[in-house]
Design a protein around this motif. Structure first.
Motif, PDB file in Angstrom:
ATOM      1  N   MET A   1      18.924 -18.592  -8.859  1.00 20.64           N
ATOM      2  CA  MET A   1      18.489 -17.291  -8.324  1.00 20.64           C
ATOM      3  C   MET A   1      18.068 -17.458  -6.864  1.00 20.64           C
ATOM      4  N   LYS A   2      18.589 -16.580  -5.999  1.00 20.16           N
ATOM      5  CA  LYS A   2      18.269 -16.650  -4.575  1.00 20.16           C
ATOM      6  C   LYS A   2      17.913 -15.265  -4.030  1.00 20.16           C
ATOM      7  N   ILE A   3      17.057 -15.262  -3.034  1.00 17.82           N
ATOM      8  CA  ILE A   3      16.696 -14.008  -2.357  1.00 17.82           C
ATOM      9  C   ILE A   3      17.846 -13.607  -1.438  1.00 17.82           C
ATOM     10  N   THR A   4      18.344 -12.402  -1.617  1.00 13.43           N
ATOM     11  CA  THR A   4      19.459 -11.924  -0.789  1.00 13.43           C
ATOM     12  C   THR A   4      19.052 -10.801   0.161  1.00 13.43           C
ATOM     13  N   GLU A   5      17.929 -10.141  -0.133  1.00 13.36           N
ATOM     14  CA  GLU A   5      17.542  -8.973   0.672  1.00 13.36           C
ATOM     15  C   GLU A   5      16.038  -8.747   0.597  1.00 13.36           C
ATOM     16  N   ILE A   6      15.421  -8.459   1.723  1.00  7.06           N
ATOM     17  CA  ILE A   6      13.996  -8.109   1.770  1.00  7.06           C
ATOM     18  C   ILE A   6      13.843  -6.839   2.592  1.00  7.06           C
ATOM     19  N   GLU A   7      13.339  -5.809   1.951  1.00  6.72           N
ATOM     20  CA  GLU A   7      13.118  -4.526   2.621  1.00  6.72           C
ATOM     21  C   GLU A   7      11.615  -4.331   2.811  1.00  6.72           C
ATOM     22  N   VAL A   8      11.237  -3.863   3.993  1.00  6.01           N
ATOM     23  CA  VAL A   8       9.818  -3.730   4.343  1.00  6.01           C
ATOM     24  C   VAL A   8       9.506  -2.263   4.631  1.00  6.01           C
ATOM     25  N   TYR A   9       8.456  -1.760   3.981  1.00 11.09           N
ATOM     26  CA  TYR A   9       8.042  -0.366   4.143  1.00 11.09           C
ATOM     27  C   TYR A   9       6.611  -0.320   4.688  1.00 11.09           C
ATOM     28  N   ALA A  10       6.390   0.459   5.708  1.00  8.78           N
ATOM     29  CA  ALA A  10       5.026   0.762   6.167  1.00  8.78           C
ATOM     30  C   ALA A  10       4.658   2.136   5.621  1.00  8.78           C
ATOM     31  N   ILE A  11       3.621   2.185   4.783  1.00  7.22           N
ATOM     32  CA  ILE A  11       3.254   3.444   4.136  1.00  7.22           C
ATOM     33  C   ILE A  11       1.771   3.740   4.356  1.00  7.22           C
ATOM     34  N   ARG A  12       1.385   4.968   4.072  1.00  9.59           N
ATOM     35  CA  ARG A  12      -0.024   5.362   4.094  1.00  9.59           C
ATOM     36  C   ARG A  12      -0.341   6.043   2.761  1.00  9.59           C
ATOM     37  N   LEU A  13      -1.279   5.460   2.023  1.00  6.30           N
ATOM     38  CA  LEU A  13      -1.640   5.955   0.694  1.00  6.30           C
ATOM     39  C   LEU A  13      -2.780   6.964   0.822  1.00  6.30           C
ATOM     40  N   PRO A  14      -2.608   8.186   0.328  1.00 10.11           N
ATOM     41  CA  PRO A  14      -3.644   9.215   0.468  1.00 10.11           C
ATOM     42  C   PRO A  14      -4.806   8.990  -0.497  1.00 10.11           C
ATOM     43  N   LEU A  15      -6.027   9.035   0.041  1.00 14.29           N
ATOM     44  CA  LEU A  15      -7.242   8.853  -0.760  1.00 14.29           C
ATOM     45  C   LEU A  15      -7.764  10.185  -1.267  1.00 14.29           C
ATOM     46  N   ASN A  16      -8.415  10.156  -2.421  1.00 18.21           N
ATOM     47  CA  ASN A  16      -9.057  11.368  -2.938  1.00 18.21           C
ATOM     48  C   ASN A  16     -10.178  11.834  -2.018  1.00 18.21           C
ATOM     49  N   GLU A  17     -10.890  10.877  -1.429  1.00 18.19           N
ATOM     50  CA  GLU A  17     -11.975  11.164  -0.485  1.00 18.19           C
ATOM     51  C   GLU A  17     -12.112   9.964   0.436  1.00 18.19           C
ATOM     52  N   PRO A  18     -12.706  10.135   1.625  1.00 20.21           N
ATOM     53  CA  PRO A  18     -12.830   9.010   2.556  1.00 20.21           C
ATOM     54  C   PRO A  18     -13.561   7.830   1.921  1.00 20.21           C
ATOM     55  N   PHE A  19     -13.108   6.626   2.262  1.00 16.94           N
ATOM     56  CA  PHE A  19     -13.726   5.395   1.777  1.00 16.94           C
ATOM     57  C   PHE A  19     -14.505   4.784   2.936  1.00 16.94           C
ATOM     58  N   VAL A  20     -15.828   4.672   2.769  1.00 16.08           N
ATOM     59  CA  VAL A  20     -16.713   4.266   3.862  1.00 16.08           C
ATOM     60  C   VAL A  20     -17.400   2.955   3.520  1.00 16.08           C
ATOM     61  N   ILE A  21     -17.232   1.957   4.405  1.00 17.19           N
ATOM     62  CA  ILE A  21     -17.938   0.683   4.269  1.00 17.19           C
ATOM     63  C   ILE A  21     -18.650   0.394   5.589  1.00 17.19           C
TER      64      ILE A  21
END
Length: 370
Positions: A1-21
């Motif tokens: 088994m060999k890796i033939t393809e790598i696809e890269v996605y930049a995404i933004r996941l929507p939060l239910n409410e702001p996450f504050v640290i």
């Protein structure tokens, strides 16, 4: 088994409410998704959630590193050779643990699918049957945090993790308010995210919280100040957990040598993925230090990967992988039985990725083909 393809996605996941640290506030969660395809037709998914303040990586830099540095080096590699995969990545570039974690997780997913076994079977098999889930309270007013805590306890949560680290006097009020509202039998863990800066401030806060019965105090001082953790540990009976101060083997060696913490928080995004996380857990196990698998607020992909590591080791006694519970839309279907999680026995990570939602949340996408 060999890796033939790598696809890269930049995404933004929507939060239910702001996450504050202590050092940031997020309205959504930027993430990088890797889709890895082999010559056998199997597909695996991985994820990188970078943190400028913790891993030294940004969303943009992680996409670029995977696309232009890591992926081209790995085309043609056998994804089941985990040690060699990491050697190739480490020779290609120093550091960048979350970028390497995305590749690592995708490899475990695709190999598990190809072999027809869950990823935890690639890590030594399943030990835990289920884990209780801790609800994470982001920073707010004492009243709001206490109210949210009470609501979560009412639906069955038995433990709470409080984010603090802005101002000691206000943080003490927050912690006391939550303890008063939920009573003495609910476990409260306090995560300062380095916000109290040094040992003097931390010891001052701890003295005011002695009657609050904390399960543990997490990373109160700057990540690189290991000696401050040693001093605090020597002067309090409140258990201490290291998070940002533990990235890889070098820090774990120092923690063990100095007995700098009672517990360690292992995160796949800090150490480079599932394979390095198991190495850290083995080191901690030999030293008798309990482990937690923590979260950088990943989607179902990164969270499932963390759970597979956690479920495979006895020394891992707690988890805080609640990212999917915070999203209004997720790309995967990791299932929680709140306030517990029980993994299924499906191959790989055991989740299905909704590629239509992935496309919807994608800001940028590129592909590397052998």
């Amino acid at each position: 088994m060999k890796i033939t393809e790598i696809e890269v996605y930049a995404i933004r996941l929507p939060l239910n409410e702001p996450f504050v640290i202590s050092y940031a506030s997020y309205d959504d969660m930027p993430s990088i998704i890797v889709k890895l395809t082999t010559d056998t037709g199997h597909v695996g998914f991985g994820e990188a959630v970078a943190d400028d303040h913790v891993t030294g990586e940004s969303w943009e830099s992680t996409f670029t590193v995977i696309r232009h540095t890591l992926a081209p080096q790995l085309i043609g590699s056998n994804p089941s050779c985990f040690e060699r995969i990491h050697e190739v990545m480490d020779q290609a570039i120093y550091g960048v643990p979350s970028a390497k974690a995305a590749i690592d997780i995708a490899c475990f997913d695709v190999v598990g699918k190809a072999m027809g076994i869950p990823a935890y079977d690639l890590l030594g098999g399943r030990y835990h049957e289920k884990f209780p889930i801790t609800h994470v309270l982001s920073i707010a007013s004492p009243e709001n945090m206490a109210q949210e805590a009470a609501e979560r306890v009412a639906v069955g949560y038995g433990s709470l993790k409080m984010k603090v680290g802005t101002n000691i006097a206000e943080d003490v009020q927050r912690i006391r308010a939550v303890r008063e509202r939920v009573g003495p039998n609910i476990a409260i863990r306090v995560d300062v995210n380095q916000g109290w800066n040094n040992s003097a401030n931390t010891l001052q806060a701890i003295r005011q919280l002695e009657s609050s019965g904390l399960d543990w105090l997490e990373q109160p001082v700057k990540a690189d100040d290991m000696d401050a953790m040693v001093e605090i540990k020597s002067k309090t009976s409140t258990p201490l957990m290291i998070d940002e101060g533990l990235r890889g083997v070098r820090e774990m060696r120092e923690i063990i040598a100095k007995r700098a913490a009672d517990k360690v928080n292992i995160k796949l995004m800090k150490c480079g993925g599932m394979y390095p996380a198991m190495k850290l857990a083995h080191m901690a196990e030999m030293a008798g230090i309990e482990c937690q698998i923590g979260s950088m607020v990943e989607s179902s992909i990164g969270s499932a990967a963390g759970f597979h590591v956690a479920f495979s080791k006895k020394i891992i006694t707690s988890v805080e992988l609640t990212g999917p519970l915070k999203f209004s839309k997720d790309i995967g279907n990791l299932q929680y039985d709140v306030p517990f999680i029980q993994l299924n026995e499906k191959p790989g990570l055991g989740i299905e990725v909704d590629e239509q939602v992935l496309e919807e949340l994608t800001v940028r996408r590129e592909k590397v083909i052998g």
